[in-house]
Design an enzyme around this catalytic site. Structure first.
Site, mmCIF file in Angstrom:
data_model
loop_
_atom_site.group_PDB
_atom_site.id
_atom_site.type_symbol
_atom_site.label_atom_id
_atom_site.label_comp_id
_atom_site.label_asym_id
_atom_site.label_seq_id
_atom_site.Cartn_x
_atom_site.Cartn_y
_atom_site.Cartn_z
ATOM 1 N N GLU A 210 0.844 -1.186 0.000
ATOM 2 C CA GLU A 210 0.000 0.000 0.000
ATOM 3 C C GLU A 210 0.881 1.239 0.000
ATOM 4 O O GLU A 210 2.090 1.149 0.226
ATOM 5 C CB GLU A 210 -0.973 -0.014 1.183
ATOM 6 C CG GLU A 210 -0.331 -0.110 2.555
ATOM 7 C CD GLU A 210 -1.361 -0.371 3.665
ATOM 8 O OE1 GLU A 210 -2.296 -1.161 3.480
ATOM 9 O OE2 GLU A 210 -1.197 0.232 4.737
ATOM 10 N N HIS A 247 -4.572 3.159 8.043
ATOM 11 C CA HIS A 247 -3.295 2.668 8.549
ATOM 12 C C HIS A 247 -2.363 3.855 8.787
ATOM 13 O O HIS A 247 -2.261 4.732 7.942
ATOM 14 C CB HIS A 247 -2.630 1.741 7.533
ATOM 15 C CG HIS A 247 -3.228 0.373 7.529
ATOM 16 N ND1 HIS A 247 -2.859 -0.579 6.611
ATOM 17 C CD2 HIS A 247 -4.166 -0.202 8.301
ATOM 18 C CE1 HIS A 247 -3.543 -1.682 6.843
ATOM 19 N NE2 HIS A 247 -4.342 -1.469 7.857
#
Lengths: 292, 378
Positions: A210, A247
């Protein structure tokens, strides 16, 4: 290290709601849970295993390999240091939102004791058909089946989707390695890649990355040296810069860690990158055919 | 969590670093009074962003009248998307040299990292980019901390005009403040050596680790407000992570990775995500709040619900969404795809209560949501 059926697992926080739910699921799947920790319930039994006051106490009763933490953020540092000092070989830290300075102290303790930390903020490890430690739907056979594809993911939910995509296309998994979504994780995507490269049961690897940080760039450097096929998906192409996307590690700032740089690094290393996860099985088939 | 200079610098002072005398003001009359008390001063815009000097937000004033005039000019300015509402009136310092010092969390060493450069000032980033050796780095063992000798070793061989000892003390104080206040980043630029050989922090950037805000209650209230929309604020209050985007397809998913991936897929299939809402982690029981916030966005033309539950149980999430959907009775179409823990119960519930068949493949659900949004818009 790759989690195996024989590995003895100690669950810190076993008596809590999540600890109970997931430990039972792990036991049903065949995980070798040898005990739990809760200082307030030391001396009792829970889910058929003894509960200890600390990991150090548990170690006196018998050695264990893996400590799995169901511990709230502010108590995580003490639990992790306890597990390291008790001689855990592997510490799986599921907890999200641990203060960063505490995380650095955990890593320092792990260095001193030679413990490998996975996480923080990992969904855990799955060895399909054998065992699992964490909060992944290992038991759902639509998602996980034994096979030869190693899956590495910074995210549990994306790792679940990707494993599902593979299983729907008849590609089972050798290992699911959830490295975690925090900026300072103990085991990086690159280190997980090295482990899967050395694992005889793994024939190919899917890397789920990511935006944010440099984990994919570092992994790409190693993937370049591998003979096993590696394909990848990177989440966050459509995410706005400067925003934390859930996150703590998934943030693009000052041109660091953006989608384009990760994709470029992986493709330059010979790793095929999918636009959407559903393309992964086909990309992988092509690469496997090319190798064969 | 970011802090403006006026809130960050006193933290340095508490840890033993010298800072100039200063007062925070909100209007030009107060600026005049502060300048009268302080003497020759600097009028500094207080906004949580860099490049204030280049934007004209920092001006020298020799007299109180001059300070008042600068205050009038700077208040109300737009700098980096922020309107200037507060000024720091700070005593001038006779500068001999400008340096740079910082401590931050380093993901590579998984520990603290001290940075130091003799190229302090406005262009330190460009200068150290051209010449990476201009930035010195020292990884610190967090269990031992930073000693004076460690700090001196970082400065070894640099020509610091006899101020090395005082700079080393400042670095130790900076590290102490970094630890005490759970900083992700604590940066002083410039750290100056004055003409009389003292070391003073002229500016400070402080980023408090959000996860440790709980143990710094008194501090958190001084944090600079993040630019947020009303819905983003409402979501934050409900304990949900919501980010507003420009498009028309609403995205509700669990877990950061899956939510980002769903947005990527919407874009890949020719749509534009309207928002990002994650109900992962402990938040998976808050589906009703989540849905209310999503639906309050007037640009929404269709909604995509993507659950691929690991920790988050899809049956619990689906129950929340179904109940909320019946309560709110929205007029836009919704498309589901559900996998993971509790999926059989979740799928059965959506079918029974809403009469909607979830898609097996995420891609099909995304395509349907994108095409519905386009039809609605047409």
């Amino acid at each position: 290290m790759i989690l195996r059926k024989e590995h003895k697992i100690l669950v810190q926080g076993i008596t809590g709601k999540q600890g109970t739910f997931w430990t039972r699921a792990m036991q049903d799947y065949g995980a070798n849970v040898i005990g739990g920790v809760n200082p307030k319930k030391a001396g009792t039994e829970h889910l058929g295993v003894p509960v200890h006051a600390s990991a150090r106490d548990a170690a006196k009763a018998g050695a264990f390999d893996v400590a799995l933490m169901f511990i709230p953020p502010m108590a995580a540092k003490a639990a992790a240091i306890d597990a390291c000092e008790a001689g855990a070989k592997l510490l799986v830290c599921l907890t999200e939102h641990i203060p960063a300075h505490d995380v650095m102290e955990m890593h320092a303790a792990a260095r001193a004791s030679g413990t490998r930390i996975v996480g923080p903020n990992t969904a855990g490890l799955v060895t399909p058909g054998e065992t699992f430690a964490g909060i992944m739907p290992a038991f759902n056979t639509n998602v996980f089946r034994p096979g030869s594809v190693g899956v590495i993911s910074r995210s549990g939910s994306l790792g679940t989707l990707v494993s599902l995509n593979l299983t729907q296309n008849g590609m089972g998994q050798s290992v699911f390695y959830g490295v975690g979504g925090d900026p300072m994780i103990g085991t990086t995507s690159r280190e997980a890649l090295e482990m899967l490269d050395a694992d005889p049961k793994t024939e190919s690897v899917v890397l789920c990355g990511e935006i944010g940080g440099s984990a994919e760039e570092d992994a790409a450097e190693y993937a370049r040296t591998m003979s096993k096929p590696v394909v990848a998906f990177i989440a966050g192409r459509a995410s706005p810069p400067g925003k934390k996307m859930g996150h703590a590690g998934a943030i693009v700032s000052g041109g660091q860690g953006d989608y384009a740089s990760k994709r470029r690094a992986l493709e330059a290393a010979g790793v095929a990158v999918a636009d959407v996860p559903s393309q992964l099985p086909e990309l992988l088939s092509e690469r496997l055919k090319a190798v064969a | 969590m970011n802090f403006e200079e006026y809130a960050a610098k006193p933290l340095l002072a508490k840890s033993g670093l010298a800072i100039p005398p200063a007062r925070l003001v909100a209007d030009s009359e107060a600026a005049y009074a502060a300048a009268q008390a302080i003497g020759p001063c600097v009028v500094k815009a207080q906004v949580p962003t860099g490049k204030r000097g280049k934007a004209g937000g920092i001006k020298l004033a020799a007299t109180a009248d001059e300070a008042k005039a600068h205050a009038k000019a700077i208040l109300g300015m737009e700098i980096g998307g922020f309107t200037v509402e507060k000024l720091l009136i700070e005593g001038q310092v006779p500068i001999a040299r400008e340096l740079y010092a910082a401590v931050l969390n380093d993901p590579k060493t998984r520990g603290p990292m001290v940075l130091f450069s003799t190229m302090g000032g406005m262009d330190v980033e460009e200068a150290t980019e051209k010449d990476p050796t201009a930035m010195r780095r020292l990884p610190v063992d967090i269990t031992k901390g930073l000693s004076r000798d460690d700090a001196l070793s970082l400065l070894d061989g640099l020509d610091l005009s006899g101020a090395a000892d005082k700079i080393a003390d400042s670095l130790v104080a900076l590290y102490r403040a970094y630890r005490k206040y759970d900083a992700d980043l604590l940066e002083i630029n410039p750290l100056v050596v004055t003409e009389d050989g003292n070391v003073v922090a002229l500016d400070c950037k402080f980023v408090l680790d959000d996860s440790s805000a709980g143990r710094h209650q008194g501090l958190a209230e001084f944090a600079a407000a993040e630019p947020q929309t009303e819905l983003e604020e409402a979501a934050q209050k409900a304990g949900l992570r919501y980010i507003e985007l420009g498009g028309s397809v609403g995205v509700l998913a669990n877990g950061a990775g899956l939510t980002m991936t769903t947005m990527d897929a919407v874009t890949h299939y020719g749509g534009e995500p309207a928002n990002f809402l994650e109900v992962g982690g402990e938040a998976y029981t808050k589906a009703k709040d989540a849905l209310s916030i999503l639906l309050a966005n007037p640009n929404l033309r269709s909604l995509l619900v993507n659950f691929c539950g690991a920790f988050a149980r899809t049956d619990v999430m689906a129950e929340g969404v179904v109940n909320a959907w019946k309560d709110l009775n929205p007029s836009i179409p919704v498309f589901f795809t559900i996998h993971g823990t509790g999926e059989d119960e979740a799928i059965a519930l959506v079918k029974k209560e809403l009469g909607i068949e979830p898609f097996d493949l995420m891609d099909d659900a995304v395509r349907a949501a994108v095409s519905a949004a386009k039809e609605k818009a047409a």
